[in-house]
Design an enzyme around this catalytic site. Structure first.
Site, PDB file in Angstrom:
ATOM      1  N   GLY A  13       1.111  -1.343   0.181  1.00 41.44           N
ATOM      2  CA  GLY A  13       0.157  -0.369  -0.321  1.00 41.44           C
ATOM      3  C   GLY A  13       0.992   1.480   0.392  1.00 41.44           C
ATOM      4  O   GLY A  13       2.352   1.170   0.091  1.00 41.44           O
ATOM      5  N   LEU A  14       0.567   2.387  -0.506  1.00 39.33           N
ATOM      6  CA  LEU A  14       1.068   3.980   0.075  1.00 39.33           C
ATOM      7  C   LEU A  14       1.494   4.308   1.175  1.00 39.33           C
ATOM      8  O   LEU A  14       1.619   3.028   2.262  1.00 39.33           O
ATOM      9  CB  LEU A  14      -0.229   4.526  -0.603  1.00 39.33           C
ATOM     10  N   SER A  15       2.739   4.913   0.975  1.00 35.51           N
ATOM     11  CA  SER A  15       3.591   5.243   1.929  1.00 35.51           C
ATOM     12  C   SER A  15       2.367   5.778   2.869  1.00 35.51           C
ATOM     13  O   SER A  15       1.208   7.032   2.817  1.00 35.51           O
ATOM     14  CB  SER A  15       4.414   6.536   1.719  1.00 35.51           C
ATOM     15  N   GLY A  16       2.429   5.397   4.369  1.00 37.14           N
ATOM     16  CA  GLY A  16       1.222   6.138   5.556  1.00 37.14           C
ATOM     17  C   GLY A  16       0.002   5.545   5.219  1.00 37.14           C
ATOM     18  O   GLY A  16      -0.797   5.728   6.112  1.00 37.14           O
ATOM     19  N   ALA A  17      -0.035   4.395   4.273  1.00 37.40           N
ATOM     20  CA  ALA A  17      -1.520   3.539   4.422  1.00 37.40           C
ATOM     21  C   ALA A  17      -1.833   2.893   5.535  1.00 37.40           C
ATOM     22  O   ALA A  17      -2.795   2.875   5.837  1.00 37.40           O
ATOM     23  CB  ALA A  17      -1.194   2.839   3.235  1.00 37.40           C
ATOM     24  N   LYS A  19       0.755   0.221   6.538  1.00 43.33           N
ATOM     25  CA  LYS A  19       1.398  -1.421   6.515  1.00 43.33           C
ATOM     26  C   LYS A  19       1.486  -1.855   7.937  1.00 43.33           C
ATOM     27  O   LYS A  19       1.871  -2.271   8.879  1.00 43.33           O
ATOM     28  CB  LYS A  19       2.104  -1.190   5.569  1.00 43.33           C
ATOM     29  N   THR A  20       3.120  -1.320   7.929  1.00 48.08           N
ATOM     30  CA  THR A  20       3.523  -0.614   9.686  1.00 48.08           C
ATOM     31  C   THR A  20       2.585  -0.742  11.286  1.00 48.08           C
ATOM     32  O   THR A  20       3.057  -1.959  11.723  1.00 48.08           O
ATOM     33  CB  THR A  20       4.976   0.170   9.745  1.00 48.08           C
ATOM     34  N   SER A  87       6.259  -1.691  -2.332  1.00 47.33           N
ATOM     35  CA  SER A  87       5.760  -2.909  -2.840  1.00 47.33           C
ATOM     36  C   SER A  87       4.657  -1.948  -4.494  1.00 47.33           C
ATOM     37  O   SER A  87       3.890  -2.980  -4.144  1.00 47.33           O
ATOM     38  CB  SER A  87       5.606  -4.022  -2.297  1.00 47.33           C
TER      39      SER A  87
END
Ligand code: ADP
Length: 185
Positions: A13-17, A19-20, A87
């Site tokens: 997913g996008l940065s800031g979506a 994921k982490t 990714s």
């Protein structure tokens, strides 16, 4: 192939979506259920394994190739592996899947958050710089993001607390029978 019960959950997913954030909630829950949990976070990987790589398509592909390879080894060793990496390219993710699936299941989780929402959150202050042009090749703004077409799990995070997103992932792993520690060969 001796099945030690390893698998990889691949958050894209996008940065800031998110994921982490989601992986950091899912991980301890999997540990409570007896898993040996390993994390491969894109931001962290870029500080050592992929240090020096940039954000061209070639470098992004190399980064994902490396993460995919390590995830495949962790999976082989029986770890419950959580990968959080933008990714952005479908084909590269498919290649990572192929490497992992030699040894165990690959569960792709699409952390689906719009550019507008990511920019509103702007956790790392990067979207402001991407919109002003200070950062080039920024995924979703000035670089492509190819959304998964048939991810195993699709999470729309907007208006949803992170804990709920994490629960959806754990449930999907349960449904696939992946969290049965005593069922291992
Ligand atoms: P990424 O790892 O995708 O770059 P982060 O996890 O670093 O993103 O940041 C996601 C941000 O979005 C965090 O500040 C988190 O609290 C927030 N957020 C809001 N809703 C959700 C959700 N449902 N799932 C995950 N993160 C969420």
């Amino acid at each position: 192939m001796s099945d030690r019960g390893g698998f990889t959950v691949w958050f894209t997913g996008l940065s800031g979506a998110g994921k982490t954030t989601i992986a950091d909630i899912v991980g301890p829950e999997l540990e409570r259920r007896g898993g040996l949990v390993e994390y491969l976070d894109g931001d962290v990987v870029r500080t050592h394994l992929s240090k020096g790589l940039g954000f061209s398509k070639a470098d992004r592909d190399t980064n994902i190739e490396r993460i995919g390879w390590v995830a495949s080894r962790f999976t082989r060793a029986g770890a419950w592996t959580l990968v959080s990496a933008i990714s952005p390219y479908r084909e590269t993710r498919a290649h990572a899947r192929g490497m992992v699936e030699e040894f165990g299941p690959f569960v792709e989780v699409f952390v689906d958050t719009s550019v507008d929402e990511c920019a509103r959150r702007d956790v790392k202050g990067l979207y402001a710089k991407a919109f002003s042009g200070e950062i080039k090749e920024f995924t979703g703004v000035s670089d492509p993001y190819e959304a998964p077409e048939s991810p195993e799990v699709h999470i729309r995070t907007e208006g949803m607390p992170p804990e709920e997103s994490a629960q959806a992932v754990v449930r999907a792993l349960e449904e696939r029978g992946l969290l049965r520690v005593d069922a291992r060969a």
